[in-house]
Design an enzyme around this catalytic site. Sequence first.
Site: not given
Ligand code: PGA
Length: 253
Positions: A11, A175, A97, A215, A99, A9, A169
């Site tokens: 983003k 993140g 997701h 992460s 976010e 992803n 997640e």
């Molecule tokens: P990250 O994001 O690996 O940077 O923690 C994962 C995601 O949001 O799908």
Amino acid sequence: MRKPFVAGNWKMNTDTHASVDLSKRIAIGSSEVAGHSVTVAVCPPFTYLQSVIKALSASHIAVGAQDVYFESNGAFTGEISTSMLKDIGCTYVLCGHSERRHVIGETDELINKKAAAAIAGGLLPILCVGELLTERDAGQTEQVVSRQLKKGLSGLSAEKVSAVTIAYEPVWAIGTGRTATPQQVQEAHNFIRKQLAQMYDDMLAEETRILYGGSVKPANAENLMNQDDVDGLLVGGASLNADDFLAIIRAAI
Ligand code: PGA
């Protein structure tokens, strides 16, 4: 058996040059490290979907969008429909997701409409679920994940849900560099599989791929993949670095 699945992803990152360059490196490396044994997908920003699809056309790597709108066309300024994504060659789409849930404010009801529209339009949704830290600390992880699954898949038959991949997640792990422990991940994934069995049937639960995200790095990918109910990984930050993403794909075999 469930084939391992690693999705990146991206983003709101990359630009024209970086998206194509990253795609090409992943395409070359992934056939070397994994051949056909892992499903690999990348989800670039909308603006780079077409150039990434072109760059990956000779590879096995699928391309997904990070979001979609549920209406098929019309006066919806700024939105993108499933038929538009299909038209340019997208295979997957992320739905719900964290976010989009927690920064943009998407509800379970909206996410359900998006997942249903994606399936109806021939895309394969990756439905993301996961609890906030306050919810985990309050012992509400299962309650939250169960609600997100039930509402997110509401009205969809087992046949339709067979197009869906689930991504667990935990929001506190995204993140933040704070990965959930393999045991926490296995517990949540096993709970999700049991929920799917209750909502549908054992066969659907057994066949559905459940990815972990939050992460994920080359250093923790293998331990996470070793858990029985972890079928793959949804990778944010580390998917922007070809070497790291390839190391994660290798760990998924
Ligand atoms: P990250 O994001 O690996 O940077 O923690 C994962 C995601 O949001 O799908």
